[in-house]
Design an enzyme around this catalytic site. Structure first.
Site, PDB file in Angstrom:
ATOM      1  N   ASP A   1      22.678  25.253  -0.101  1.00 15.39           N
ATOM      2  CA  ASP A   1      22.129  26.448  -0.729  1.00 15.39           C
ATOM      3  C   ASP A   1      20.612  26.394  -0.780  1.00 15.39           C
ATOM      4  OD1 ASP A   1      24.279  28.211  -2.047  1.00 15.39           O
ATOM      5  OD2 ASP A   1      24.935  26.143  -2.394  1.00 15.39           O
TER       6      ASP A   1
ATOM      7  N   ASN B   1      30.327  35.046   3.311  1.00 15.54           N
ATOM      8  CA  ASN B   1      29.007  35.219   3.936  1.00 15.54           C
ATOM      9  C   ASN B   1      28.995  36.303   5.006  1.00 15.54           C
ATOM     10  OD1 ASN B   1      28.163  31.685   3.740  1.00 15.54           O
ATOM     11  ND2 ASN B   1      27.687  33.371   2.357  1.00 15.54           N
TER      12      ASN B   1
END
Lengths: 228, 488
Positions: free
Chosen positions: A2, A50
Site C-alpha cells: 500500500d 482494484n
C-alpha cells in the site's frame, strides 16, 4: 503493497510513478526475505476490487506488471524461487499477461527455495467460494467436510497458514486478503509507504513478529492461578 | 496409396539370406530417401490423386508415419502368416480407395502399374541415397536388392510382372515413367511446400509449440530444398521446381552427414523406438511416458523462458481473453473439433475419405479381419450418409466447416449411435459384453483411465457408447479418443 499513490502525490508525481517506484521495493523485499530464511512469501499486488480504479491506471498497472515479470524472470529462476500467481482468473486480465504468469510459474515450478505467491486479481472470499464449489463438484457429503478437507480445495492447497501479515502505509484493514489462511496470523502495520519500504524495515517487522506471543487461541504457557 | 509407402518394407523377410533392405532400416539416410520416394510417388497422377483424396498425412502425419512403420515391420516379419495377413490387409485397404482426380481422370489404388511404380520409387530412392552419400552400391548388391523389391511387389500383387525382370530394363522403365507420366501434381506440391512448413508437433512435443514452431521454421524449408535438389532433373524441369544455388551441395552434404552415422555404435539409432517415442501421449501408462513427461516438462520450461526473454513488441494493448465456458468444461469449439477430428485429410472439408480414414485408423488399431472390418466401414458409411443429408446444405457433396458449425446440435443421429455400437462389438473381441483391460489397451494403447465410468475393471456397452458419443457429438475431450483420432 500500500501507499504507492500517496508516495507519488507527496512528490507531486502522477500515481503511475508510485507504481513504478514499487518495483524496486518488490525486488528488495524478495531478496531480503530469501536471505532471512523465509520460505513462503506472498505479495498482494492487485485485488479483485482494484478493477474499480480508473481504466488508465489499471492499463498502466497491467503493462508495468508484465514488464516487471519479464525483466526479473531469469533472476527469480536463478535464485531458486518458485513463483506462482494466486487469482489471475478475470477475463479482463490481458491475455499476454496471463501467458507470462503461466510461463513464469512453469519456468520456476521445479525450484525448491522460497515460494513466492503473487496475489494478483485476488479475493479471499472468492477463494473460499471456489473451495465450496470444488467440494460440491466432487460430490462430498456435508458431514465429511472438515477444516482440513476444506483447505485442500482452496487454490494452492499447499500454502501453509500465514504467520505474519505486513501491511504498509499505516492502513489497518484485511481487505479480503487470503481470508482463510490468515486465521491465526500476526499483523504488523508499519507507517512507511510501500515504495519507501526496504530490507531493514522488513527485518524490523520480522523482529517484531519474533517477540509476539502466539497462542493460537490457547492460553499463555505461564499464567497466574489455575487455568482450569 | 497412403499405405503404399508401407511398401518400403523390406521384402527382405521374404528371403532366406540377410536382406539388403534390412541394412537400411535404421539408416538415417533412409528418412531423406523416403521423403524423396514419396514425392516421386505423389508425382504420379494416379497416386497423387489417391493421396490428395484419402491420405491423412497432412493433418495427422505422425500417426500415419507410425502406421506405415508398423505395417512395414509386419511385411518383413519372419512368420509368413503375418506377412500374408498384412499383404491382405493392405490390399483390402487399397481396394477401398478409388475415385477421380480434379481433371476427372479415375484412379484406383489397386491399379497394378501404379503399384509397381510405388515399389520402383522406393528401390530407386534407396539406390540414389547410397550414390548421393558417396557410398554407391556395387552391381551385385543392386541386383540382389532389385530382386527383393520385385518379390515384395509379388507378395502384394501376386506377381511382379509390371516391373521389368532385368535391372538394365528397370532404369529404362524408370526414366520413361519420369519423362512421360509424372506430372506436377497437387500432392507432390503439398509434400514439397506445405507439409514441412505446417507439420504439426508430434504428441511428444505437443507441450512446446513455440519450440516446435521455431525449429520447424528452420528445418522445414531446408528439407524442402534438399528433397527438390535430389529429384531427377527431368522431373524438376517438368514440375517447374526451382534450381537454387547451393541446393545440390546442401543436399549432398545432408546425405553425406546422414551417412556418417554409420560410424555410431550399433543400436544407437533405432527407427522403431524413435517413432514410438514421438507418438507417446502424456496420458499413456507406458513406462517410457515418465521419461517423456520429464522431457516434456523441461521443454515447456525452456519455451517459457524463451517467451519471457523475447523482447516486448511495443504494442501491449490489453486483449481480454474471451470467456471460454466450453474450454472450462473440457469441450472443443466446433471449429477446433472439425479441424482436429473430423477433417482427417486436412483439406478443409468433411467428406467420405475423412470418415474412411477414421474407420481405417480404428480397424488398424484393433487389427480387424473380415468381416468385422467391413462392418465397421459400413457403419461409418451410413454415418457419412446421415451427416451429408443433415449438414450438406449447399449440396456440393461435402461438408464445410461453416456448414458443420451451423448444424452442430443435430449431430447425434441413429447412424452415429450405430457406429458406437459396432465399434463396441469389434472392440469386445471375446464377445463378453464388456471391454476388459486387454481389449481396452488394444484400442487406446493405455490402461483404463480413472475418469472412465468403469465398474469392476470392465467397461460396459452403455458407458462405451456414451463416451464415444460425448466425444463425437458433444466434442468433449477424452483421454482415449484424443490420442486416437485428434493427435497429429
Amino acid at each position: 503493497m500500500d501507499g504507492n499513490g500517496r508516495w507519488a502525490q507527496r512528490r507531486s508525481l502522477p500515481r503511475t510513478a508510485g507504481h513504478r517506484a514499487a518495483e524496486a521495493t518488490v525486488i528488495d523485499i524478495i531478496e531480503a526475505a530469501r536471505a532471512a530464511g523465509v520460505e513462503w512469501l506472498s505479495l498482494y499486488a492487485f485485488s479483485t476490487e482494484n478493477w474499480n480504479r480508473p481504466g488508465t491506471e489499471v492499463d498502466y498497472l497491467m503493462r508495468l506488471v508484465r514488464r516487471v515479470v519479464r525483466k526479473h524472470a531469469p533472476l527469480l529462476l536463478a535464485r531458486g524461487i518458485r513463483c506462482r500467481f494466486l487469482g489471475a482468473a478475470d477475463p479482463r486480465l490481458p491475455r499476454e499477461l496471463a501467458q507470462d504468469f503461466d510461463d513464469l510459474a512453469t519456468l520456476t515450478a521445479g525450484n525448491q527455495g522460497m515460494t513466492l505467491t503473487v496475489a494478483f486479481d485476488h479475493g479471499g472470499r472468492r477463494d473460499i467460494v471456489e473451495a465450496a464449489r470444488s467440494l460440491i463438484r466432487n460430490g462430498i457429503q456435508a458431514d465429511e467436510v472438515t477444516e482440513r478437507l476444506f483447505a485442500d480445495h482452496l487454490p494452492f492447497p499447499d500454502t501453509p497458514d500465514v504467520d505474519l501479515v505486513i501491511r504498509t502505509s499505516g492502513e489497518q484493514r484485511i481487505s479480503n486478503f487470503m481470508l482463510w489462511q490468515v486465521a491465526y496470523a500476526e499483523w504488523v502495520f508499519p507507517d512507511v509507504l510501500w515504495p519507501d519500504f526496504r530490507a531493514p524495515d522488513f527485518l524490523t517487522c520480522l523482529h517484531t513478529y519474533r517477540r509476539r506471543d502466539r497462542r493460537f487461541g490457547g492460553v499463555p504457557p505461564q499464567t497466574n492461578g489455575d487455568p482450569a | 496409396m497412403t499405405t503404399g509407402t508401407t511398401g518400403t518394407a523390406d521384402e527382405t523377410p521374404l528371403f532366406a539370406s540377410e536382406p539388403q533392405f534390412r541394412a537400411f532400416f535404421d539408416d538415417p539416410r533412409w528418412a531423406l530417401a523416403i521423403i524423396r520416394a514419396t514425392v516421386l510417388e505423389a508425382a504420379h497422377p494416379q497416386v497423387g490423386a489417391a493421396l490428395a483424396d484419402n491420405s491423412t498425412f497432412v493433418a495427422h502425419p505422425w500417426r500415419r508415419l507410425r502406421n506405415t512403420f508398423l505395417s512395414m515391420r509386419r511385411m518383413f516379419d519372419a512368420d509368413p502368416a503375418v506377412r500374408e495377413r498384412e499383404a491382405a490387409r493392405l490390399n483390402r485397404l487399397h481396394a477401398r480407395m478409388s475415385g477421380s482426380d480434379t481433371r476427372g481422370r479415375s484412379y484406383d489404388a489397386m491399379d497394378r502399374a501404379t503399384r509397381a511404380w510405388v515399389v520402383a520409387t522406393l528401390y530407386e530412392s534407396a539406390v540414389t541415397m547410397c550414390r548421393l552419400s558417396g557410398q554407391p552400391l556395387d552391381q551385385g548388391t543392386m541386383e540382389r536388392m532389385y530382386a527383393e523389391y520385385r518379390d515384395f511387389l509379388a507378395a502384394l500383387d501376386g506377381d511382379a510382372g509390371e516391373l521389368p525382370e532385368d535391372l538394365n530394363d528397370f532404369w529404362r522403365y524408370f526414366d520413361r515413367v519420369v519423362e512421360d507420366e509424372l506430372e506436377n501434381t497437387e500432392a507432390a506440391r503439398i509434400i514439397l511446400y506445405r507439409l514441412f512448413d505446417h507439420l504439426p508437433a508430434p504428441a511428444l512435443l505437443g507441450g512446446a509449440p513455440t519450440l516446435w514452431a521455431a525449429g520447424r521454421a528452420v528445418v522445414g524449408p531446408l528439407l524442402g530444398a534438399i528433397t527438390v535438389a535430389s529429384l531427377p532433373e527431368p522431373y524438376r524441369r517438368k514440375a517447374g521446381l526451382p534450381e537454387m544455388p547451393g541446393a545440390p551441395t546442401l543436399m549432398q552434404g545432408a546425405y553425406l552427414a546422414a551417412g556418417l552415422t554409420r560410424f555410431l555404435p550399433e543400436d544407437w539409432i533405432d527407427a522403431e523406438s524413435i517413432i514410438e517415442t514421438l507418438s507417446l501421449s502424456p496420458d499413456s501408462d507406458d513406462p517410457r511416458a515418465r521419461t517423456a513427461t520429464a522431457l516434456r516438462a523441461r521443454m515447456k520450461r525452456a519455451s517459457a523462458l524463451l517467451r519471457l526473454l523475447t523482447p516486448l513488441s511495443g504494442d501491449t494493448d490489453p486483449d481480454p481473453v474471451p470467456p471460454t465456458s466450453e474450454a472450462a468444461e473440457g469441450r472443443r469449439s466446433a471449429e477446433e473439433f472439425f479441424r482436429q477430428v473430423l477433417d482427417q485429410t486436412g483439406d478443409g472439408h468433411l467428406d467420405w475419405p475423412d470418415l474412411a480414414a477414421m474407420a481405417r485408423e480404428l480397424a488398424t488399431r484393433l487389427d480387424l479381419d473380415e468381416p468385422e472390418e467391413t462392418r465397421l466401414y459400413d457403419a461409418f458409411a451410413a454415418w457419412w450418409r446421415e451427416l451429408q443429408a443433415a449438414l450438406d446444405t449447399d449440396g456440393d457433396g461435402r461438408v464445410s466447416a461453416d456448414e458443420y458449425a451451423a448444424a452442430v446440435p443435430s449431430l447425434a443421429g441413429p447412424a452415429l449411435i450405430r457406429v458406437a455400437e459396432v465399434l463396441f462389438d469389434v472392440t469386445d473381441k471375446d464377445g463378453s459384453g464388456t471391454v476388459d483391460a486387454d481389449e481396452h489397451r488394444a484400442l487406446f494403447r493405455t490402461a483404463f483411465h480413472r475418469d472412465l465410468t468403469i465398474t469392476d475393471g470392465t467397461y460396459d456397452r452403455s458407458a462405451f457408447v456414451g463416451d464415444f458419443l460425448s466425444f463425437m457429438s458433444g466434442r468433449r475431450r477424452n483421454t482415449g479418443y484424443d490420442p486416437l483420432l485428434a493427435d497429429a
